[in-house]
Motif scaffolding. Structure first.
Motif, mmCIF file in Angstrom:
data_model
loop_
_atom_site.group_PDB
_atom_site.id
_atom_site.type_symbol
_atom_site.label_atom_id
_atom_site.label_comp_id
_atom_site.label_asym_id
_atom_site.label_seq_id
_atom_site.Cartn_x
_atom_site.Cartn_y
_atom_site.Cartn_z
ATOM 1 N N GLU A 198 0.814 -1.210 0.000
ATOM 2 C CA GLU A 198 0.000 0.000 0.000
ATOM 3 C C GLU A 198 0.852 1.266 0.000
ATOM 4 N N ASP A 199 2.144 1.143 0.265
ATOM 5 C CA ASP A 199 3.035 2.310 0.257
ATOM 6 C C ASP A 199 3.762 2.490 -1.073
ATOM 7 N N GLY A 200 3.379 1.720 -2.104
ATOM 8 C CA GLY A 200 3.947 1.879 -3.435
ATOM 9 C C GLY A 200 5.138 0.990 -3.749
ATOM 10 N N ARG A 201 5.596 0.205 -2.795
ATOM 11 C CA ARG A 201 6.748 -0.668 -3.022
ATOM 12 C C ARG A 201 6.302 -2.045 -3.518
ATOM 13 N N ILE A 202 7.259 -2.773 -4.080
ATOM 14 C CA ILE A 202 7.090 -4.189 -4.398
ATOM 15 C C ILE A 202 8.227 -4.905 -3.686
ATOM 16 N N LEU A 203 7.865 -5.886 -2.876
ATOM 17 C CA LEU A 203 8.867 -6.601 -2.087
ATOM 18 C C LEU A 203 9.031 -8.026 -2.600
ATOM 19 N N PHE A 204 10.261 -8.529 -2.503
ATOM 20 C CA PHE A 204 10.597 -9.896 -2.900
ATOM 21 C C PHE A 204 11.233 -10.609 -1.717
ATOM 22 N N TRP A 205 10.707 -11.789 -1.391
ATOM 23 C CA TRP A 205 11.265 -12.609 -0.324
ATOM 24 C C TRP A 205 11.771 -13.916 -0.914
ATOM 25 N N ASP A 206 12.830 -14.442 -0.329
ATOM 26 C CA ASP A 206 13.294 -15.773 -0.686
ATOM 27 C C ASP A 206 12.222 -16.765 -0.255
ATOM 28 N N LEU A 207 11.802 -17.635 -1.154
ATOM 29 C CA LEU A 207 10.716 -18.569 -0.873
ATOM 30 C C LEU A 207 11.018 -19.443 0.337
ATOM 31 N N VAL A 208 12.220 -19.989 0.412
ATOM 32 C CA VAL A 208 12.560 -20.950 1.455
ATOM 33 C C VAL A 208 12.900 -20.280 2.773
ATOM 34 N N SER A 209 13.795 -19.288 2.764
ATOM 35 C CA SER A 209 14.231 -18.668 4.024
ATOM 36 C C SER A 209 13.225 -17.665 4.564
ATOM 37 N N GLY A 210 12.416 -17.079 3.680
ATOM 38 C CA GLY A 210 11.459 -16.068 4.099
ATOM 39 C C GLY A 210 12.063 -14.694 4.308
ATOM 40 N N LYS A 211 13.349 -14.557 4.028
ATOM 41 C CA LYS A 211 14.034 -13.269 4.224
ATOM 42 C C LYS A 211 13.784 -12.341 3.049
ATOM 43 N N LEU A 212 13.637 -11.056 3.369
ATOM 44 C CA LEU A 212 13.459 -10.043 2.340
ATOM 45 C C LEU A 212 14.717 -9.988 1.483
ATOM 46 N N ALA A 213 14.546 -10.139 0.163
ATOM 47 C CA ALA A 213 15.687 -10.189 -0.744
ATOM 48 C C ALA A 213 15.854 -8.910 -1.552
ATOM 49 N N HIS A 214 14.744 -8.232 -1.865
ATOM 50 C CA HIS A 214 14.834 -7.069 -2.738
ATOM 51 C C HIS A 214 13.554 -6.237 -2.624
ATOM 52 N N THR A 215 13.687 -4.949 -2.868
ATOM 53 C CA THR A 215 12.543 -4.043 -2.891
ATOM 54 C C THR A 215 12.620 -3.169 -4.132
ATOM 55 N N LEU A 216 11.512 -3.031 -4.834
ATOM 56 C CA LEU A 216 11.429 -2.138 -5.984
ATOM 57 C C LEU A 216 10.577 -0.930 -5.611
ATOM 58 N N ASN A 217 11.039 0.236 -6.027
ATOM 59 C CA ASN A 217 10.288 1.476 -5.841
ATOM 60 C C ASN A 217 10.018 2.054 -7.225
ATOM 61 N N GLY A 218 8.799 2.447 -7.485
ATOM 62 C CA GLY A 218 8.472 2.994 -8.790
ATOM 63 C C GLY A 218 7.077 3.575 -8.840
ATOM 64 N N HIS A 219 6.247 3.160 -7.922
ATOM 65 C CA HIS A 219 4.884 3.670 -7.847
ATOM 66 C C HIS A 219 4.771 4.635 -6.669
ATOM 67 N N SER A 220 3.850 5.573 -6.789
ATOM 68 C CA SER A 220 3.672 6.548 -5.710
ATOM 69 C C SER A 220 2.449 6.243 -4.850
ATOM 70 N N ASN A 221 1.780 5.136 -5.139
ATOM 71 C CA ASN A 221 0.594 4.784 -4.372
ATOM 72 C C ASN A 221 0.458 3.263 -4.359
ATOM 73 N N ILE A 222 -0.657 2.760 -3.897
ATOM 74 C CA ILE A 222 -0.897 1.332 -3.700
ATOM 75 C C ILE A 222 -0.589 0.531 -4.966
ATOM 76 N N VAL A 223 0.240 -0.510 -4.835
ATOM 77 C CA VAL A 223 0.500 -1.443 -5.927
ATOM 78 C C VAL A 223 -0.561 -2.530 -5.822
ATOM 79 N N CYS A 224 -1.533 -2.469 -6.712
ATOM 80 C CA CYS A 224 -2.690 -3.354 -6.593
ATOM 81 C C CYS A 224 -2.614 -4.591 -7.473
ATOM 82 N N GLY A 225 -1.712 -4.612 -8.451
ATOM 83 C CA GLY A 225 -1.631 -5.760 -9.336
ATOM 84 C C GLY A 225 -0.200 -6.125 -9.680
ATOM 85 N N LEU A 226 0.073 -7.433 -9.744
ATOM 86 C CA LEU A 226 1.380 -7.964 -10.131
ATOM 87 C C LEU A 226 1.170 -9.163 -11.027
#
Length: 141
Positions: A91-119
Motif C-alpha cells: 500500500e506504500d507503493g513498493r514491491i517486495l521480494f522474499w526468498d521462498l525458502v528462508s522467508g528473508k526479504l531479498a529485494h525491494t522495488l520502488n516505482g509507484h507513488s501509491n498502492i500497488v494493486c496488481g502484479l
C-alpha cells in the motif's frame, strides 16, 4: 482445480472432477490466492500485512512473509519464474521480494507513488508487470 480466497479467512480449493472442496482457515481476510508454478503450494495474501505459503495437500503453513503494508486495500502477490521468490505489492507503493525458502526479504522495488494493486510475473522471461492506483503500469525487466 479452482482456487478461491475470501474475506471470511478461508482458502477453498475445488476439485471439479471429483466434486470435492477442501478449505483451510487463515483467520484473516484473504485478498489474493495463487498456486505456485509447480502446483504443490498455495500463496495467500492476507489483510494482516502477511503473505502465507501453504502446502496444497494438507494446508500446512510452510512459510510467511511480511514487511509490506496491506491492511486496507487489495494488493496482489505472485511467484517469480521458477518459484524462487515471492513478490507482493504494498500500500506504500513498493514491491517486495522474499526468498521462498528462508522467508528473508531479498529485494525491494520502488516505482509507484501509491498502492500497488496488481502484479503479474512473465512465465518464461525475467520480467514482471505491476500496476498501481496512481494510474501507472510498469514493466520491470
Amino acid at each position: 482445480e479452482i482456487l478461491t480466497g475470501c474475506v471470511d479467512g478461508y482458502v477453498r480449493r475445488y476439485d471439479v472432477r471429483m466434486g470435492e472442496m477442501v478449505s483451510d482457515c487463515l483467520v484473516h481476510p484473504i485478498i489474493c490466492v495463487r498456486f505456485t508454478h509447480d502446483g504443490n503450494c498455495v500463496l495467500a495474501t492476507c489483510m494482516d500485512n502477511t503473505v502465507r505459503l501453504l502446502d496444497k495437500s494438507n494446508g500446512e503453513l510452510l512459510n510467511s512473509y511480511d514487511g509490506h503494508k496491506n491492511d486496507s486495500y487489495k494488493v496482489e502477490s505472485a511467484m517469480t519464474r521458477g518459484d524462487a521468490y515471492v513478490a507482493c505489492g504494498s500500500e506504500d507503493g513498493r514491491i517486495l521480494f522474499w526468498d521462498l525458502v528462508s522467508g528473508k526479504l531479498a529485494h525491494t522495488l520502488n516505482g509507484h507513488s501509491n498502492i500497488v494493486c496488481g502484479l503479474s510475473y512473465h512465465p518464461n522471461q525475467t520480467s514482471m508487470l505491476s500496476c498501481s492506483v496512481d494510474g501507472t503500469v510498469i514493466v520491470w525487466q
